[in-house]
Design an enzyme around this catalytic site. Structure first.
Site, PDB file in Angstrom:
ATOM      1  N   GLU A  44      -9.067   7.069 -17.125  1.00 37.70           N
ATOM      2  CA  GLU A  44      -8.946   6.013 -16.860  1.00 37.70           C
ATOM      3  C   GLU A  44      -8.037   5.467 -17.950  1.00 37.70           C
ATOM      4  OE1 GLU A  44     -10.610   1.334 -16.395  1.00 37.70           O
ATOM      5  OE2 GLU A  44     -11.985   2.879 -17.277  1.00 37.70           O
ATOM      6  N   HIS A  75       9.058  10.629  25.806  1.00 37.42           N
ATOM      7  CA  HIS A  75       9.782  10.734  24.362  1.00 37.42           C
ATOM      8  C   HIS A  75      11.251  10.941  24.914  1.00 37.42           C
ATOM      9  CE1 HIS A  75       6.173   9.725  22.919  1.00 37.42           C
ATOM     10  NE2 HIS A  75       6.417   9.950  21.523  1.00 37.42           N
ATOM     11  N   GLN A  92     -14.354   1.414 -25.297  1.00 35.57           N
ATOM     12  CA  GLN A  92     -14.954   1.363 -24.243  1.00 35.57           C
ATOM     13  C   GLN A  92     -16.020   2.273 -24.543  1.00 35.57           C
ATOM     14  OE1 GLN A  92     -13.206   1.409 -21.222  1.00 35.57           O
ATOM     15  NE2 GLN A  92     -12.192   0.303 -22.680  1.00 35.57           N
ATOM     16  N   ASP A 148      -6.437  -3.874 -22.204  1.00 35.21           N
ATOM     17  CA  ASP A 148      -7.235  -4.980 -21.376  1.00 35.21           C
ATOM     18  C   ASP A 148      -6.599  -6.824 -21.096  1.00 35.21           C
ATOM     19  OD1 ASP A 148      -8.857  -3.142 -20.871  1.00 35.21           O
ATOM     20  OD2 ASP A 148     -10.083  -3.837 -21.769  1.00 35.21           O
TER      21      ASP A 148
END
Length: 848
Positions: free
Chosen positions: A742, A835, A673, A776
């Site tokens: 993440e 209503h 990363q 990925d």
């Protein structure tokens, strides 16, 4: 806070203008030349409501130092959301105040109401409607002038009068002109028996002392620009009249209760205090004290002193500034950073003082920069950037920054902290991501989005030529796609096919075919069923990058969900073509169009549609901050009627590891990363690891990084990253849930047992043989995931992201007999008679 604001057009006496500038902002029309564009005078710009909108001029005025712009309501839709709310005042006629929507009200800092007369009761009611906003009131007629009592009542009601400068004077008030001192003091109130006003005197934001003012002293200060106060013993006190320690008054402000004043001054002579000190509250500290010392040393530094050497040897001073800047960049701990920053401030301020620049000048420059709406890209100059060699795989490389990264021998290591000894503030700092300046970026992309919205394909072609360096004759490709555009290396094609199959299989399993049907009460059947979003736009970053994985992760769930139109947007290469890998994936997922454009312009084209680009209902995909800002902008525009997948930020990973981990595996996961960009977020939570075990991981990070093609990016991202020591797996997982990463990688003994404890994460990778890279590319899960802590609220992209859910209900006669009275009772309670009537009319029909 101002007592009133003057509207300045032309022909204003210079002394009157100077006095008005001491009392607060001036309102200038766009045709006024009374104050130069780059003047330091605080000013608002009033735009002519009969003129056409020119967004560039608005931005230019703000960039040139204007504090706010005053715009007509006709422009608001184009300006609000592009220019920050705190920089906009809305121009309203008295008759259209009630027509302001909540969205418009929330998008401005205040309003300027043009009214034929000063109706204080009406303005008070308007203030309640615009709660929290500044209310300015401009009488359209200057004849007769409003009485001071009206102006006072207006100010007390929370509104600020706006008066034409032509009706103002420094002389005594008349029937045609009002003295500005009379207006300023009219709104002041005093709860003291002597009628005086407590007055705080400041210089450069630092308090010099507390004095008292009277109406007479305030008026004289306004006119002369000198510090004049009221002595409780001796009457009018003109500061410095006998001592020579005079004051130049820069600004006079009244507090929010209208009963106290602040004089911002430039003090001359020995100082303000009668003890010959700068302040009644003691000597200066910090930067003010350093500036005072440096000015003293510049005037009379001892021969041979170090400070004198710095003043006399500019090259030595330059070298020290660069040295200290480099040391600040490489500092790690809070204490180190504070220490190195103090050194840098010392040498930098020495440079400033040598040139006659003080802290006040620096602060004014900062204030002026803060008023800019547009910003430079902020890239480092070439001499500070090491130019990377293009990698052999042709992928994009992020820019390299900072002098520290130019030292190839410097160790590449992370900062280490211990959760057990960290304070609450430190722990909160561990969770913090880089600040995303969303409003600033939205202001930048707004003009691009508007151009595409207005001019469609023509604007798209221009922006593609400008930003992607590709000259195209058309923006969009429709199927069938030319076979030659998808020619691939057989090994790459096979890899894409395997990845496609896995991703398709996983996302197909997410399709919920059966509707949810529940009989909530006898005769009342409620259901929920899914339908695909008809038209979706998939943004695939491109240009020099080759990202078939992103095309797969977005295209496959759209295909599986059954979306009728799939528009893939990706930047073209310089020759106008699309990479064959992305073309092939677009073919596999059944894309209905490929838009050859990137950035904000591609997002705008999909949001609004053009002659050749189909409009979509939802936009997916990662991108840089321009793409993210454009997605956020269009989703908030009701004319676009488009939604987006999620907010986006820099890539991030959090790895939890105990003593069973392989250091080389953990390091590889961190680096996978860290190579994305210099702002990537990399965190290792070390569970009961010894210093030696942590060092082993650190060694692997440094060793492996040096062998990677993107090592220069890693040199920037890794030093900003964290190693956090935890005393147990439970403590580590609690920290991870707070961080909401993440990607979460778990290197623990019996790692799968910890999965039920995970509350917040985009995607989880369990055990030593589950690298994040597989997610990925080809394991089957999706890699478009929430970042920046949004895993607390958002899921990663999945099949249901491309679907919407519709509910239905069907009620029988018996069902309504049972449920109807309940509904009617609740409707009556809420005061919604129609209503209740819709139920009762049916109940009566049943009994008829």
């Amino acid at each position: 806070m101002a007592s009133f604001l003057p509207l300045v057009e032309a022909g204003v006496d210079e002394s009157l203008l100077s006095s008005l500038a001491r009392l607060g902002p001036l309102i200038l029309t766009t045709t006024s030349d009374a104050v130069p564009l780059d003047s330091a005078i605080d000013r608002y710009i009033l735009f002519d409501q009969s003129a056409p909108l020119d967004l560039d001029e608005i931005v230019q005025r703000l960039d040139s130092g204007a504090t706010k712009v005053i715009i007509p309501t006709a422009w608001a839709k184009e300006v609000v959301g592009i220019i920050p709310a705190e920089r906009i005042i809305l121009l309203l006629d008295v008759n259209n105040v009630s027509a302001v929507s909540d969205k418009l009200r929330n998008g401005v800092s205040g309003v300027l109401i043009k009214t034929p007369s000063l109706d204080v009761d009406f303005i008070t009611s308007v203030s309640r409607f615009f709660t929290g906003k500044a209310i300015h009131v401009l009488p359209e007629s200057t004849s007769p002038l409003p009485p001071l009592s009206n102006l006072r009542d207006l100010r007390t009601a929370g509104a600020i009068p706006v008066l034409n400068a032509a009706s103002l004077t420094l002389s005594a008030s008349t029937s045609s002109q009002l003295n500005i001192g009379d207006i300023f003091t009219a709104s002041l109130t005093s709860d003291r028996p002597d009628g005086l006003f407590p007055t705080v005197v400041t210089e450069d934001g630092r308090s010099l002392g507390l004095v008292y003012s009277s109406v007479e002293s305030v008026k004289e200060s306004i006119i002369t620009g000198k510090g004049v106060y009221q002595s409780r013993k001796h009457g009018l006190w003109r500061k410095g009249e006998t001592s020579g320690a005079t004051q130049e008054v820069l600004r006079i402000r009244v507090d929010c209760d209208l009963d106290a004043l602040e004089f911002s001054v430039v003090q001359t002579g020995v100082g303000f205090c009668h003890l010959n000190r700068a302040s009644c509250f003691g000597e200066a500290e910090g930067l003010s004290a350093l500036e005072k010392t440096l000015r003293s040393r510049l005037a009379s530094a001892p021969e041979g002193s170090y400070t004198q050497r710095l003043f006399k040897d500019p090259k030595l001073l330059q070298a020290k500034i660069m040295e200290e800047a480099d040391e600040l960049c490489t500092a790690n701990t809070k204490e180190e950073i504070a220490f190195e920053a103090a050194d840098l401030f010392y040498f930098a301020l020495t440079r400033c003082v040598a040139a006659g620049v003080g802290v006040a000048d620096i602060e004014r420059a900062l204030d002026k920069k803060a008023k800019k709406v547009t910003r430079r890209p902020g890239n480092a100059k070439p001499q500070w950037v090491e130019k990377p060699q293009p990698p052999s795989n042709g992928s994009a490389v992020a820019p390299i920054v900072s002098p520290a990264s130019r030292n190839p021998d410097a160790p590449i290591r992370m900062r280490t902290h211990d959760l057990s000894t960290a304070s609450a503030e430190q722990r909160a700092a561990f969770l913090r991501r880089p600040v995303l300046k969303s409003a600033e970026m939205i202001a930048k992309v707004g003009p691009i989005v508007n151009e595409v919205r207005k001019r469609g394909d023509a604007a798209l072609l221009e922006f593609t030529a400008k930003f992607d360096r590709a000259k195209l004759s058309s923006t969009t490709i429709f199927p069938p796609f030319a076979p030659e555009s998808m020619e691939l290396d057989p090994a790459v094609k096979e890899a894409i096919d395997v990845a496609y199959a896995n991703v398709h299989k996983f996302h197909a399993a997410q399709v919920k075919g059966d509707a949810l049907v529940v009989e909530t009460t006898p005769g009342v059947v409620c259901s929920r069923f899914s339908r695909p979003i008809a038209r979706v736009g998939l943004y695939v970053p491109g240009g020099t990058a080759i990202l078939p994985s992103t095309a797969l992760m977005l295209g496959v769930p759209a295909q599986v969900a059954g979306c009728k139109e799939i528009v893939v947007a990706t930047p073209p290469r310089s020759d106008g073509s699309i990479t064959p890998e992305v073309m092939y994936v677009a073919h596999l997922v059944g894309a209905s169009a490929i838009l050859k454009a990137g950035g904000a312009q591609a997002v705008a084209a999909m949001a609004y549609g053009t002659k050749t680009v189909p409009k979509v209902d939802k936009i997916f995909g990662p991108g840089n901050q321009w793409v993210t800002a454009a997605k956020m902008l269009v989703q908030n525009d009701t004319d676009a009627l488009v939604s987006i997948d999620m907010p986006a930020g820099p890539s991030e990973v959090l790895v939890i590891a105990d003593s069973t981990c392989k250091p080389e595996f953990v390091a590889a996961d961190l680096l996978s990363q860290a190579e994305h960009g210099v702002d990537s977020q990399v965190v290792l939570v070390a569970v009961n690891l010894s210093d030696e075990e942590v060092s082993a991981i650190g060694y692997e990070v440094d060793s492996q990084a040096r062998a990677l093609p993107r090592v220069d990016i890693i040199r920037e991202s890794i030093p900003k990253s964290l190693i956090v020591k935890a005393s147990s797996a439970e403590e580590a997982i609690e920290f991870s849930n707070d961080y909401a990463p993440e990607h979460l990688i778990i290197h623990l003994k019996n790692a799968s047992a910890s999965l039920p404890l995970i509350q917040n994460a985009g995607s989880v990778f369990i055990g030593p043989y589950t690298p994040e890279s597989c997610g990925d590319y080809a394991s089957g899960t999706n890699h478009t995931l929430p970042t920046n802590g949004y895993a607390r609220q958002f899921s990663g992209v999945n099949t249901q992201s491309f679907q919407k859910h519709i509910t239905s209900q069907e009620i029988t006669v018996d069902g309504l007999k049972a449920l109807g009275p309940v509904v009617a009772t609740l409707a009556d309670r809420e005061g919604l008679g129609a209503h209740a009537n819709a139920v009762r009319i049916r109940l009566r029909d049943m009994t008829a």
